[in-house]
Design an enzyme around this catalytic site. Structure first.
Site, PDB file in Angstrom:
ATOM      1  N   GLU A 110      -2.997   1.191  13.323  1.00 40.57           N
ATOM      2  CA  GLU A 110      -3.377   0.741  11.976  1.00 40.57           C
ATOM      3  C   GLU A 110      -2.931  -0.698  11.713  1.00 40.57           C
ATOM      4  OE1 GLU A 110      -3.271   5.264  10.224  1.00 40.57           O
ATOM      5  OE2 GLU A 110      -2.209   3.741   9.108  1.00 40.57           O
ATOM      6  N   CYS A 123      -0.962  -7.527   8.424  1.00 39.15           N
ATOM      7  CA  CYS A 123       0.200  -6.765   8.909  1.00 39.15           C
ATOM      8  C   CYS A 123      -0.202  -6.058  10.211  1.00 39.15           C
ATOM      9  CB  CYS A 123       0.611  -5.773   7.821  1.00 39.15           C
ATOM     10  SG  CYS A 123       1.914  -4.656   8.310  1.00 39.15           S
ATOM     11  N   CYS A 130       6.130   5.073  16.982  1.00 43.50           N
ATOM     12  CA  CYS A 130       7.405   4.338  17.021  1.00 43.50           C
ATOM     13  C   CYS A 130       8.498   5.241  17.579  1.00 43.50           C
ATOM     14  CB  CYS A 130       7.774   3.868  15.616  1.00 43.50           C
ATOM     15  SG  CYS A 130       9.260   2.834  15.591  1.00 43.50           S
ATOM     16  N   CYS A 134      13.516   6.398  12.022  1.00 46.07           N
ATOM     17  CA  CYS A 134      13.961   6.076  10.661  1.00 46.07           C
ATOM     18  C   CYS A 134      13.475   7.183   9.723  1.00 46.07           C
ATOM     19  CB  CYS A 134      13.424   4.714  10.230  1.00 46.07           C
ATOM     20  SG  CYS A 134      13.971   3.379  11.309  1.00 46.07           S
ATOM     21  N   CYS A 137      10.420   6.690   7.189  1.00 42.69           N
ATOM     22  CA  CYS A 137       9.200   6.011   7.646  1.00 42.69           C
ATOM     23  C   CYS A 137       8.209   6.989   8.281  1.00 42.69           C
ATOM     24  CB  CYS A 137       9.585   4.927   8.648  1.00 42.69           C
ATOM     25  SG  CYS A 137       8.161   4.044   9.302  1.00 42.69           S
ATOM     26  N   GLU A 179       8.242  -0.937  16.646  1.00 44.86           N
ATOM     27  CA  GLU A 179       9.369  -1.867  16.574  1.00 44.86           C
ATOM     28  C   GLU A 179       9.061  -3.047  17.507  1.00 44.86           C
ATOM     29  OE1 GLU A 179      12.189  -2.608  14.900  1.00 44.86           O
ATOM     30  OE2 GLU A 179      12.349  -4.197  16.397  1.00 44.86           O
ATOM     31  N   CYS A 359       4.001  -0.107   2.966  1.00 43.69           N
ATOM     32  CA  CYS A 359       5.102  -0.141   3.933  1.00 43.69           C
ATOM     33  C   CYS A 359       5.548   1.261   4.296  1.00 43.69           C
ATOM     34  CB  CYS A 359       6.325  -0.815   3.338  1.00 43.69           C
ATOM     35  SG  CYS A 359       6.167  -2.540   3.136  1.00 43.69           S
TER      36      CYS A 359
HETATM   37  N1  SAH Z   1      10.152  -1.484  12.977  1.00 44.92           N
HETATM   38  C1  SAH Z   1      10.098  -2.626  12.135  1.00 44.92           C
HETATM   39  C2  SAH Z   1       8.736  -2.883  11.507  1.00 44.92           C
HETATM   40  C3  SAH Z   1       8.016  -1.714  10.883  1.00 44.92           C
HETATM   41  S1  SAH Z   1       8.530  -1.134   9.327  1.00 44.92           S
HETATM   42  C4  SAH Z   1      11.202  -2.551  11.088  1.00 44.92           C
HETATM   43  O1  SAH Z   1      11.882  -1.541  11.018  1.00 44.92           O
HETATM   44  O2  SAH Z   1      11.419  -3.515  10.376  1.00 44.92           O
HETATM   45  C5  SAH Z   1       8.117  -2.388   8.174  1.00 44.92           C
HETATM   46  C6  SAH Z   1       8.937  -2.312   6.890  1.00 44.92           C
HETATM   47  O3  SAH Z   1       8.588  -1.173   6.087  1.00 44.92           O
HETATM   48  C7  SAH Z   1      10.421  -2.167   7.176  1.00 44.92           C
HETATM   49  O4  SAH Z   1      11.199  -2.955   6.347  1.00 44.92           O
HETATM   50  C8  SAH Z   1      10.651  -0.719   6.874  1.00 44.92           C
HETATM   51  O5  SAH Z   1      11.981  -0.453   6.656  1.00 44.92           O
HETATM   52  C9  SAH Z   1       9.751  -0.513   5.672  1.00 44.92           C
HETATM   53  N2  SAH Z   1       9.493   0.889   5.390  1.00 44.92           N
HETATM   54  C10 SAH Z   1       9.442   1.903   6.260  1.00 44.92           C
HETATM   55  N3  SAH Z   1       9.191   3.061   5.633  1.00 44.92           N
HETATM   56  C11 SAH Z   1       9.079   2.782   4.317  1.00 44.92           C
HETATM   57  C12 SAH Z   1       8.788   3.570   3.153  1.00 44.92           C
HETATM   58  N4  SAH Z   1       8.566   4.858   3.241  1.00 44.92           N
HETATM   59  N5  SAH Z   1       8.729   2.944   1.960  1.00 44.92           N
HETATM   60  C13 SAH Z   1       8.909   1.612   1.881  1.00 44.92           C
HETATM   61  N6  SAH Z   1       9.163   0.818   2.933  1.00 44.92           N
HETATM   62  C14 SAH Z   1       9.254   1.406   4.146  1.00 44.92           C
END
Ligand code: SAH
Length: 367
Positions: A110, A123, A130, A134, A137, A179, A359
């Site tokens: 995506e 983006c 991934c 986390c 996420c 990542e 995000c």
């Molecule tokens: N792996 C990388 C890039 C992908 S996530 C990283 O961790 O930065 C991109 C951004 O979205 C990151 O700041 C992540 O923490 C945020 N993010 C992930 N899940 C989210 C959610 N459910 N709500 C809001 N932001 C989120």
């Protein structure tokens, strides 16, 4: 019998497809090696580079300044496109648009376009799924398949630009699925392609790589001379809570990452963006404000506060299922208290949550 024949044809096709040389994603140096290995002149590399990355060409037939004999010689053995459109969705409430692309081996990824008043941000994803887990996420919840190639990272731009208008895209953020620093090699190659003068693309200043914190790779990126911006997914200033939210923190601790980020800021003379997803009772207290302001005073930085976007479409269980966003009022109070301490804070407006393009909402079933 007919089925068997079909199967045979399919097998032959897929072996042939595998044999193709994917030029998309190659750097100038790699293209030079390809053309010289075929006994052709080096400057063909620059011509191909221009056609693929500036003109967004996907067939040799469009490459009008390349002689037909050369086009004929390479046509059958090269691959110039690594992704295809699968599906697009347009947000009703904002102009955010989500693209689902399919790779040549059938994986879906995506990409999101976020038009705003003064800029339009693309983006991009760097992995299929991934490997980090986390808890907040959606991409993490879907699991991990493989790294994307530099061609597949570039082609997200290519297809989105063809649909949306290349000139309109002003910024690129590596904040989609995956990542980026765990796919360092292809991420860096794609960054070099985007910012090359022949591409007339996007300057490094307008590109942000977001990371959950792979400390040694942050240092390597600092030394690469690329000077892109870094966004660091901080989310908690306390090791224990951060590990609970982001298990990768056990391997690369916050302390180690903050040292790497300080190095990055100094070496590249840029400010770090700290991304901070607001989670009710977990990272939104006065104690968190104190710790955040201490970190921001030690590292040139600003904070991007992000309201937690629901991941309920992934049917999470356990800790992940218990997460809730801090209320709007409480977020505003949190931000005001930080600003009182002279910290630069932005609240990232949620864009595209109605199409699961915000995000942390990017996810689909692995095939
Ligand atoms: N792996 C990388 C890039 C992908 S996530 C990283 O961790 O930065 C991109 C951004 O979205 C990151 O700041 C992540 O923490 C945020 N993010 C992930 N899940 C989210 C959610 N459910 N709500 C809001 N932001 C989120």
């Amino acid at each position: 019998m007919e089925n068997e024949e079909n199967l045979q044809i399919e097998n032959t096709l897929s072996t042939e497809a595998k044999k193709k040389i994917t030029l998309k994603g190659m750097t100038i140096e790699e293209l030079k090696n390809y053309f010289t290995s075929k006994g052709m002149q080096k400057f063909r590399a620059e011509q191909f580079f221009y056609w693929m990355y500036n003109h967004l060409t996907t067939t040799v037939d469009e490459m009008s300044n390349i002689p037909k004999t050369i086009r004929n010689e390479v046509r059958e053995e090269i691959e110039l496109q690594t992704l295809n459109y699968f599906h697009t969705e347009q947000s009703e409430s904002t102009k955010t648009k989500k693209y689902i692309f399919v790779t040549n081996d059938g994986n879906k990824i995506e990409t999101v376009i976020i038009p705003e008043e003064t800029r339009t941000t693309l983006c991009v994803s760097t992995q299929v799924g991934c490997p980090l887990d986390c808890q907040f996420c959606a991409t993490g919840l879907m699991g991990y398949k493989r790294n994307l190639t530099s061609g597949e990272i570039f082609d997200q731009f290519m297809l989105a630009a063809k649909d949306f208008g290349k000139e309109k895209i002003t910024n690129i953020v590596y904040m989609g699925m995956g990542e980026p620093l765990l796919n360092y090699y292809n991420t860096v190659k794609s960054l070099r392609i985007f910012s090359h003068e022949i591409t007339k693309g996007i300057s490094y200043k307008k590109i942000t790589v977001s990371t959950a914190g792979i400390a040694p790779k942050i240092r390597e990126l600092a030394d690469s001379g690329l000077n892109v911006k870094i966004a660091f997914s901080l989310h908690s200033c306390f090791e224990e809570m951060r590990t609970k939210l982001m298990p990768i923190n056990q391997k690369y601790t916050l302390k180690e990452n903050l040292m790497a980020l300080r190095y990055y800021a100094k070496k590249t003379a840029t400010r770090i963006t700290f991304e901070y997803v607001m989670l009710k009772n977990l990272n939104d207290t006065d104690k968190d404000i104190e710790a955040l302001s201490k970190i921001c005073k030690e590292i040139p930085s600003k904070i991007n506060v992000i309201p937690f976007n629901s991941v309920s479409h992934m049917n999470p269980t356990g800790f992940s299922a218990q997460l809730e966003s801090t209320s709007k009022e409480k977020i505003e109070e949190f931000v005001a208290k930080l600003r009182d301490k002279n910290i630069t804070v932005m609240i990232r407006q949620t864009q595209g949550d109605d199409i699961a393009a915000a995000c942390g909402q990017l996810a689909n079933r692995l095939s």
